[in-house]
Design an enzyme around this catalytic site. Structure first.
Site, short mmCIF file in Angstrom:
data_model
loop_
_atom_site.label_atom_id
_atom_site.label_comp_id
_atom_site.label_asym_id
_atom_site.label_seq_id
_atom_site.Cartn_x
_atom_site.Cartn_y
_atom_site.Cartn_z
N ASP B 32 0.84 -1.20 0.00
CA ASP B 32 0.00 0.00 0.00
C ASP B 32 0.88 1.25 0.00
OD1 ASP B 32 -3.27 0.03 0.99
OD2 ASP B 32 -2.23 1.94 0.79
N ASN B 33 0.38 2.31 -0.64
CA ASN B 33 1.10 3.60 -0.55
C ASN B 33 0.47 4.51 0.50
OD1 ASN B 33 -1.23 4.55 -1.73
ND2 ASN B 33 -0.23 5.66 -3.39
N PHE B 35 -2.28 6.14 0.51
CA PHE B 35 -2.95 7.36 0.04
C PHE B 35 -4.32 7.48 0.72
CE2 PHE B 35 -5.73 9.17 -3.54
CZ PHE B 35 -5.59 10.47 -3.09
N TYR B 144 -11.69 7.39 -13.10
CA TYR B 144 -11.94 6.14 -12.37
C TYR B 144 -12.62 5.09 -13.28
CZ TYR B 144 -13.59 3.04 -8.60
OH TYR B 144 -13.83 1.96 -7.78
N TYR B 158 -3.78 -9.78 -21.28
CA TYR B 158 -2.74 -10.65 -20.71
C TYR B 158 -3.21 -12.10 -20.69
CZ TYR B 158 1.10 -7.63 -19.37
OH TYR B 158 2.21 -6.82 -19.41
N1 LIG Z 1 -15.71 -0.17 -1.59
C1 LIG Z 1 -16.47 -0.21 -2.65
O1 LIG Z 1 -17.68 0.05 -2.57
C2 LIG Z 1 -15.90 -0.61 -3.96
C3 LIG Z 1 -16.77 -0.75 -5.06
C4 LIG Z 1 -16.23 -1.11 -6.30
C5 LIG Z 1 -14.87 -1.35 -6.42
N2 LIG Z 1 -14.06 -1.20 -5.35
C6 LIG Z 1 -12.62 -1.41 -5.56
O2 LIG Z 1 -12.05 -2.10 -4.47
C7 LIG Z 1 -10.73 -1.64 -4.23
C8 LIG Z 1 -10.57 -1.22 -2.79
O3 LIG Z 1 -11.49 -0.18 -2.51
P1 LIG Z 1 -11.71 0.37 -1.04
O4 LIG Z 1 -13.15 0.65 -0.90
O5 LIG Z 1 -11.05 -0.53 -0.09
O6 LIG Z 1 -10.97 1.78 -1.14
P2 LIG Z 1 -9.83 2.37 -0.19
O7 LIG Z 1 -9.55 3.75 -0.68
O8 LIG Z 1 -10.22 2.20 1.23
O9 LIG Z 1 -8.60 1.41 -0.48
C9 LIG Z 1 -7.73 1.57 -1.57
C10 LIG Z 1 -6.33 1.27 -1.05
O10 LIG Z 1 -5.40 1.37 -2.15
C11 LIG Z 1 -4.30 2.15 -1.72
N3 LIG Z 1 -3.73 2.79 -2.93
C12 LIG Z 1 -4.29 3.76 -3.71
N4 LIG Z 1 -3.46 4.09 -4.71
C13 LIG Z 1 -2.36 3.32 -4.57
C14 LIG Z 1 -1.12 3.22 -5.29
N5 LIG Z 1 -0.89 3.98 -6.40
N6 LIG Z 1 -0.19 2.33 -4.85
C15 LIG Z 1 -0.43 1.56 -3.75
N7 LIG Z 1 -1.57 1.62 -3.04
C16 LIG Z 1 -2.52 2.49 -3.45
C17 LIG Z 1 -4.88 3.15 -0.74
O11 LIG Z 1 -3.90 3.71 0.10
C18 LIG Z 1 -5.87 2.28 0.01
O12 LIG Z 1 -5.28 1.59 1.07
C19 LIG Z 1 -10.48 -0.51 -5.21
O13 LIG Z 1 -9.76 -1.01 -6.34
C20 LIG Z 1 -11.87 -0.11 -5.63
O14 LIG Z 1 -11.88 0.44 -6.94
C21 LIG Z 1 -14.54 -0.84 -4.11
O1 LIG Z 2 7.65 -8.98 -11.18
C1 LIG Z 2 7.38 -8.08 -11.95
C2 LIG Z 2 7.34 -8.23 -13.36
C3 LIG Z 2 7.00 -7.13 -14.15
N1 LIG Z 2 6.72 -5.94 -13.58
C4 LIG Z 2 6.35 -4.78 -14.42
O2 LIG Z 2 5.18 -5.11 -15.14
C5 LIG Z 2 5.14 -4.41 -16.37
C6 LIG Z 2 4.69 -5.34 -17.47
O3 LIG Z 2 5.63 -6.36 -17.56
P1 LIG Z 2 5.72 -7.36 -18.81
O4 LIG Z 2 6.87 -8.27 -18.57
O5 LIG Z 2 4.40 -7.99 -19.03
O6 LIG Z 2 5.94 -6.43 -20.06
P2 LIG Z 2 7.10 -5.43 -20.47
O7 LIG Z 2 6.40 -4.10 -20.50
O8 LIG Z 2 8.17 -5.47 -19.41
O9 LIG Z 2 7.51 -5.92 -21.79
C7 LIG Z 2 6.53 -3.84 -16.59
O10 LIG Z 2 6.46 -2.43 -16.40
C8 LIG Z 2 7.38 -4.46 -15.49
O11 LIG Z 2 8.33 -3.56 -14.98
C9 LIG Z 2 6.73 -5.79 -12.20
O12 LIG Z 2 6.45 -4.72 -11.67
N2 LIG Z 2 7.07 -6.87 -11.43
#
Ligand SMILES: NC(=O)c1ccc[n+]([C@@H]2O[C@H](COP(=O)([O-])OP(=O)(O)OC[C@H]3O[C@@H](n4cnc5c(N)ncnc54)[C@H](O)[C@@H]3O)[C@@H](O)[C@H]2O)c1
Ligand SMILES: O=c1ccn([C@@H]2O[C@H](COP(=O)(O)OP(=O)(O)O)[C@@H](O)[C@H]2O)c(=O)[nH]1
Ligand SMILES: NC(=O)c1ccc[n+]([C@@H]2O[C@H](COP(=O)([O-])OP(=O)(O)OC[C@H]3O[C@@H](n4cnc5c(N)ncnc54)[C@H](O)[C@@H]3O)[C@@H](O)[C@H]2O)c1
Ligand SMILES: O=c1ccn([C@@H]2O[C@H](COP(=O)(O)OP(=O)(O)O)[C@@H](O)[C@H]2O)c(=O)[nH]1
Ligand SMILES: O=c1ccn([C@@H]2O[C@H](COP(=O)(O)OP(=O)(O)O)[C@@H](O)[C@H]2O)c(=O)[nH]1
Ligand SMILES: O=c1ccn([C@@H]2O[C@H](COP(=O)(O)OP(=O)(O)O)[C@@H](O)[C@H]2O)c(=O)[nH]1
Lengths: 317, 317
Positions: B32-33, B35, B144, B158
């Site tokens: 997780d980042n 955010f 989104y 894929y």
């Molecule tokens: N809760 C719902 O009603 C609902 C409905 C449809 C789909 N979803 C999907 O389920 C998933 C989780 O949703 P949620 O409700 O838990 O939302 P949330 O915002 O609580 O959780 C999302 C998580 O992803 C992390 N995150 C966001 N951007 C990131 C990034 N670039 N790198 C790493 N981590 C990142 C956030 O920090 C957070 O912990 C999402 O993909 C959402 O689209 C949820």
């Molecule tokens: O263990 C892995 C393998 C791939 N990738 C990333 O996943 C993307 C897609 O990878 P793929 O090998 O399918 O295609 P590529 O774009 O590298 O030809 C690339 O940006 C990789 O850096 C990753 O984050 N972790």
């Protein structure tokens, strides 16, 4: 003089656009990875002082200083964009992102060559720009259709978030000289088949429709959009609508008198259609007419006539 | 034991999923980042031998060796995904690409948490998985909706191109304990407002509908999909459909008896709605029922009851 970047400038549309801009006197940079484009399309421009070619893939960032960006780089024919769908999405998304990033940095105006495919298999006919489309997100055409939809989303987000000057053109099927002989699109396929004396391949029952625009009309539309004051999206296309059967018939009529006696008269063969093929497509061009004062001038029969010369030469006839 | 990666594992859904998987005995990596996620959501898991946290942004590649990837990382609430639309698209597209790349490299099974938002403002009701959707590609929700649509496209490409084992869940509105108190979603908004004694904010006329699923049902559905034999897309949601007015009424009824005397009884206030808000939404869950033998068990009134305890504690009531 304006410095203008044309990505995908060695392709069918891009090379005609470069012709126009070089002719107009702009400083033109043609950027291309030559996936579907060809040196041949731009060879007459190479060496001109206001024309330059860069071999580069838009998926990678690049630094250039320009005033306008026509962003065309993307495979456009189904056989090419389905060849490596993941690469197609990368090109649409990352390519567009990089060019928007450049537009932001250098404060350039950015034009996206989007497509009527964002309407998918449309339930509204003809299609206005307000229509949200009917696209299968997980089908075989999705890498192109959804890729372009996200490219539009990105453009509008850069516009809203960063105030970039964007222009979004939704281009409908276009044909003309320099189309790749075997890129699989219907006009080039039928014409090359008819000229070679092989049957024209109709996919499905041939009752699906398209609206075909001649390349010079498209170039005029893109330039009008870029140089005008409206972001779009704006449909750029010719509302003349034809079934594939009608197209094949017309190509028969136009080609037959031009064939050497050794080549048999054009015939038709039916093949299985590909999945998710749109049933009909026709632009509503009210916006282009009113906002850009643009409309297409070349009727299909005339455009085909002009295209034949180029195809005959390239086929060695 | 299976090594399972949960991206977005510190978020609302992700943290409940981590709970379940850790409990089941899997080796769980939560990426997780932070955010929109919070350490608080997973603090009870930290220190367990089969749980691990990595602070990382999925937009950047990362190398991990795992057997299953639940790919949830993405802001999910409109206020968060609209905060930086370009970042939202990058997260959806590049994040999904990286996780698919990882799945390909290590031959892991990959589950995408897609959304009912791919149906947009649906013209089909209830929504089946065959429906192609009605999404505005250039609207404020597009970062989104279109981002998730392309994430689905990438997953299927894929699958078709590289034979990755994919699973695509289309999740409908979900609620439950640990929802962020101010992430702007309707159930958490109404509940926090009612408990705080401020008016519940209905956007628009309140006649729009949603179908609300309790979090434990969602977790069971995701696990059934991941461990089963079907790629999907499969709707995971509760078909019980409510207008926002009905939801507010129900929250009034459930909360009122629990309020301390100092807090005024729940009231309603109407606010302007946001653009492109879907008018109605309700899953057809025939596929989930037949293919996964899954169906939701917790009715809205019961789920709200379970959620109140958590919200009261966190609000210090
Ligand atoms: N809760 C719902 O009603 C609902 C409905 C449809 C789909 N979803 C999907 O389920 C998933 C989780 O949703 P949620 O409700 O838990 O939302 P949330 O915002 O609580 O959780 C999302 C998580 O992803 C992390 N995150 C966001 N951007 C990131 C990034 N670039 N790198 C790493 N981590 C990142 C956030 O920090 C957070 O912990 C999402 O993909 C959402 O689209 C949820
Ligand atoms: O263990 C892995 C393998 C791939 N990738 C990333 O996943 C993307 C897609 O990878 P793929 O090998 O399918 O295609 P590529 O774009 O590298 O030809 C690339 O940006 C990789 O850096 C990753 O984050 N972790
Ligand atoms: N011709 C039509 O009927 C039509 C209709 C709708 C939209 N468009 C759009 O117009 C644009 C041009 O289409 P076209 O008909 O000239 O197709 P084309 O295939 O002839 O041209 C595309 C050009 O882009 C280049 N390219 C592809 N991927 C690239 C990458 N990653 N980096 C750099 N260059 C790359 C190709 O080499 C080629 O020169 C495309 O964006 C297409 O989607 C065309
Ligand atoms: O002249 C430029 C400026 C930016 N970019 C690329 O465009 C993308 C978006 O750039 P922006 O500055 O908008 O956002 P960033 O992602 O860098 O925060 C990034 O990948 C940049 O590398 C580019 O290729 N050329
Ligand atoms: O040799 C061909 C090539 C295409 N088509 C049909 O022509 C239409 C236009 O196809 P094209 O690939 O030119 O463009 P697009 O489908 O992207 O509009 C579609 O219905 C195709 O099924 C055809 O009948 N024969
Ligand atoms: O305080 C709020 C928050 C949301 N909504 C409405 O509740 C519905 C669900 O919104 P939410 O953001 O929870 O989820 P989504 O729109 O993504 O389904 C939408 O019609 C919103 O307009 C509301 O009336 N009041």
């Amino acid at each position: 003089t304006r410095r203008i970047l044309v990505t995908g400038g060695a392709g069918f549309v891009g090379s005609h656009l470069c012709d126009y801009l070089v002719q107009r006197g702009d400083d033109v940079i043609c950027l291309d990875n030559f996936f579907t484009g060809a040196k041949d399309n731009i060879k007459h421009l190479i060496g001109k002082p206001n024309f330059e070619v860069i071999r580069h893939d838009v998926v990678e960032p690049i630094l250039l200083e320009v005033d306008q960006i026509y962003h065309l780089a993307c495979p456009a024919s189904p056989i090419h964009y389905k060849y490596n769908p993941v690469k197609t999405i990368k090109t649409s998304v990352l390519g567009t992102l990089n060019m928007l990033g450049m537009a932001k940095r250098v404060k350039a105006r950015f034009l996206l060559s989007s497509t009527s495919e964002v309407y998918g298999d449309p339930l509204q006919h003809p299609q206005t720009e307000e229509y949200w489309g009917n696209v299968n997100p997980i089908g075989e055409r999705a890498c192109y259709d959804e890729g372009k939809r996200v490219a539009e989303t990105l453009s509008f987000d850069y516009y809203r978030e960063h105030g970039i000057e964007i222009r979004v053109a939704r281009i409908f099927n276009t044909y003309g000289p320099k189309m790749s002989l075997d890129d699989g699109r219907v006009v080039s396929n039928f014409l090359a088949q008819a000229l070679r004396g092989t049957p024209m391949t109709i996919y499905g029952d041939g009752k699906q429709t398209r609206s075909f625009q001649y390349i010079s009309d498209l170039v005029a539309g893109l330039v009008a959009l870029m140089d005008g004051d409206h972001t779009g999206p704006i449909n750029i296309g010719n509302p003349g609508e034809f079934t594939m059967l009608e197209l094949a018939e017309m190509i028969k009529e136009v080609v037959a008198p031009q064939l050497p006696p050794s080549v048999p008269a054009p015939t038709i063969v039916f093949k299985e259609n590909t999945s998710d093929d749109p049933q009909k497509r026709k632009p509503d061009i009210t916006k282009a007419k009113t906002l850009l004062k643009w409309e297409p001038k070349v009727a299909l029969r005339d455009g085909l006539g002009r295209m034949i010369e180029d195809f005959k030469t390239r086929l060695g006839l």
